[in-house]
Design a protein around this motif. Structure first.
Motif, short mmCIF file in Angstrom:
data_model
loop_
_atom_site.label_atom_id
_atom_site.label_comp_id
_atom_site.label_asym_id
_atom_site.label_seq_id
_atom_site.Cartn_x
_atom_site.Cartn_y
_atom_site.Cartn_z
N GLN A 54 -37.41 14.69 -3.95
CA GLN A 54 -37.32 13.30 -3.76
C GLN A 54 -36.36 12.91 -5.20
O GLN A 54 -36.71 12.32 -5.95
N GLN A 55 -35.44 13.84 -5.35
CA GLN A 55 -34.63 13.73 -6.68
C GLN A 55 -33.44 12.63 -6.69
O GLN A 55 -33.06 12.43 -5.68
N SER A 56 -33.16 12.06 -7.86
CA SER A 56 -32.21 11.06 -7.95
C SER A 56 -31.19 11.46 -8.95
O SER A 56 -31.37 12.34 -9.70
N PRO A 57 -29.90 10.91 -8.92
CA PRO A 57 -29.32 9.58 -7.91
C PRO A 57 -28.90 10.18 -6.76
O PRO A 57 -28.96 11.49 -6.46
N LEU A 58 -28.57 9.15 -5.94
CA LEU A 58 -27.86 9.71 -4.46
C LEU A 58 -26.49 8.96 -4.36
O LEU A 58 -26.32 8.07 -4.85
N ASP A 59 -26.07 9.58 -3.44
CA ASP A 59 -24.77 8.80 -2.77
C ASP A 59 -25.27 8.13 -1.72
O ASP A 59 -25.66 8.66 -0.70
N ILE A 60 -25.19 6.87 -1.72
CA ILE A 60 -26.07 5.99 -0.85
C ILE A 60 -24.97 5.86 0.57
O ILE A 60 -23.87 4.95 0.56
N VAL A 61 -25.44 6.46 1.58
CA VAL A 61 -24.74 6.58 2.61
C VAL A 61 -25.27 6.19 3.78
O VAL A 61 -26.43 6.63 4.13
N HIS B 256 -25.38 6.96 -9.53
CA HIS B 256 -25.36 6.68 -8.03
C HIS B 256 -24.20 6.20 -7.57
O HIS B 256 -23.09 6.13 -8.30
N ARG B 257 -23.83 6.49 -6.36
CA ARG B 257 -22.41 6.26 -5.71
C ARG B 257 -23.07 5.37 -4.13
O ARG B 257 -24.13 5.49 -3.77
N ILE B 258 -21.78 4.85 -3.74
CA ILE B 258 -21.70 4.01 -2.59
C ILE B 258 -20.81 4.67 -1.84
O ILE B 258 -19.71 4.40 -1.96
N GLU B 259 -21.36 5.35 -0.49
CA GLU B 259 -20.27 5.76 0.21
C GLU B 259 -19.27 6.65 -0.25
O GLU B 259 -17.99 6.54 -0.05
N GLY B 260 -19.67 7.47 -1.34
CA GLY B 260 -18.73 8.25 -2.12
C GLY B 260 -17.89 7.77 -3.35
O GLY B 260 -17.49 8.41 -4.18
N ARG B 261 -18.18 6.23 -3.29
CA ARG B 261 -17.59 5.70 -4.38
C ARG B 261 -18.44 5.66 -5.47
O ARG B 261 -19.56 5.30 -5.79
N SER B 262 -17.75 6.19 -6.96
CA SER B 262 -18.46 6.05 -8.16
C SER B 262 -17.90 4.80 -8.70
O SER B 262 -16.81 4.27 -8.57
N CYS C 201 -28.56 -2.43 -7.34
CA CYS C 201 -28.12 -3.48 -6.79
C CYS C 201 -26.57 -3.33 -5.92
O CYS C 201 -25.97 -2.41 -6.16
N VAL C 202 -26.34 -4.04 -4.97
CA VAL C 202 -25.24 -3.83 -4.13
C VAL C 202 -24.03 -4.00 -4.70
O VAL C 202 -22.98 -3.45 -4.74
N ASP C 203 -24.24 -5.20 -5.50
CA ASP C 203 -22.87 -5.90 -6.05
C ASP C 203 -22.85 -5.45 -7.53
O ASP C 203 -23.99 -5.45 -8.27
N PRO C 204 -21.70 -5.07 -7.75
CA PRO C 204 -21.48 -4.54 -9.35
C PRO C 204 -21.17 -5.92 -10.17
O PRO C 204 -21.17 -6.95 -9.71
N ARG D 201 -26.18 12.56 -14.24
CA ARG D 201 -26.54 13.62 -13.31
C ARG D 201 -25.80 13.57 -12.19
O ARG D 201 -25.45 12.69 -11.34
N PRO D 202 -25.79 14.80 -11.58
CA PRO D 202 -24.92 15.04 -10.14
C PRO D 202 -25.72 14.59 -9.13
O PRO D 202 -26.89 14.38 -9.20
N ILE D 203 -25.23 14.02 -8.10
CA ILE D 203 -25.88 13.42 -6.97
C ILE D 203 -26.72 14.46 -6.27
O ILE D 203 -26.67 15.65 -6.22
N GLN D 204 -27.89 14.26 -5.93
CA GLN D 204 -28.92 15.05 -5.33
C GLN D 204 -29.13 14.87 -3.91
O GLN D 204 -28.61 13.99 -3.22
N LYS D 205 -29.74 15.69 -3.30
CA LYS D 205 -29.78 15.74 -1.71
C LYS D 205 -30.88 14.74 -1.36
O LYS D 205 -31.90 14.32 -1.97
N LEU D 206 -30.41 14.03 -0.18
CA LEU D 206 -31.30 13.08 0.34
C LEU D 206 -32.71 13.43 1.11
O LEU D 206 -33.68 12.92 1.03
N HIS D 207 -32.70 14.82 1.48
CA HIS D 207 -33.79 15.26 2.39
C HIS D 207 -33.98 14.49 3.57
O HIS D 207 -33.42 13.69 4.18
#
Length: 253
Positions: free
Chosen positions: A58-65, A123-129, A216-219, A239-245
């Motif tokens: 359960q590592q962070s951060p994630l790419d939120i997809v 964190h990223r959103i749909e690949g966006r940094s 937060c969804v909005d920047p 830190r690099p993106i981690q696996k969602l598992h």
């Protein structure tokens, strides 16, 4: 839930690298960085206390997809006027506020212990940094669990609160300064507190999996020149993106 309770206790035993300055010092006995032989790919083998950095699920951060819409409780903040100190801790610029500011989310209640910045966003959103991200670290004084509120930062209009922090930040690692009066922390928040939620970890050693993340969804917008002032000190502290598992990411409507 049993696993989260166990890891909360484990995280308390190891010491939380993001909770207080004193705890941060305790976690610094093995030097770490964001690159090279002490970079993220080595964190889990450099120190037995940080082994979860490599083996955790359960590592962070994630790419939120592909987040799932859910009826999540509101984030309710009761932050006092900002007072305390601002620290250059060698990894980021961190603000240690005076006690008394709180966050409540449903039945969870936390106290604000510090906030700090990353470039680029972790964190990223749909690949966006994003160019930067701020993490407001809160702690449940009873259980020791952490509630971290993340906010993305984009270049745009000047943000007086961020500018004041960049004006006050020490340029030398290990240095600290007293915060000037009149900084409104809530200026570092978007108008909407819609958020993504998931169970994760600290993004620095010991990577304890004791964090309830709300991102937060909005920047927010901050002046490009103020971003450049931060990145002149820390051009890359993410830190690099981690696996969602097997986790799910929920999003409030």
């Amino acid at each position: 839930m049993k696993r989260r309770a166990f890891l909360t206790g484990l995280g308390g035993a190891l010491g939380c690298a993001l909770c207080t300055s004193r705890a941060s010092v305790a976690a610094e006995h093995v030097p770490w960085s964001y690159a090279g032989e002490t970079g993220p790919e080595h964190w889990g083998t450099m120190d037995p206390a940080a082994s979860v950095c490599s083996v955790g699920g359960q590592q962070s951060p994630l790419d939120i997809v592909g987040s799932t819409s859910a009826s999540l409780p509101r984030v309710e903040l009761a932050w006092k006027p900002l007072a305390g100190r601002i620290v250059n801790n060698g990894h980021t610029i961190q603000v240690d506020p005076a006690s008394g500011s709180t966050m409540a989310v449903g039945g969870a209640h936390y106290e604000l212990v510090q906030f700090h910045f990353h470039a680029p966003s972790e964190h990223r959103i749909e690949g966006r940094s994003f160019p930067m991200e701020v993490h407001f670290v809160h702690k449940d004084p009873q259980s020791g669990a952490l509630g971290v509120l993340g906010v993305f930062m984009n270049p745009g209009r000047a943000n007086p609160a961020f500018k004041a922090l960049m004006d006050a930040m020490p340029g030398q690692a290990g240095a600290a300064a007293t915060l000037p009066a009149g900084i409104d922390m809530k200026a570092l928040l978007p108008a909407s507190l819609r958020y993504f939620a998931y169970e994760g970890s600290l993004t620095t050693p010991p990577c304890s999996e004791t964090v309830d993340w709300r991102v937060c969804v909005d920047p927010i917008e901050v002046a490009p020149e103020d971003i450049q002032r931060f990145t002149a000190l820390y051009p890359m502290n993410a830190r690099p993106i981690q696996k969602l598992h097997r986790r799910y990411v929920l999003v409030s409507p």
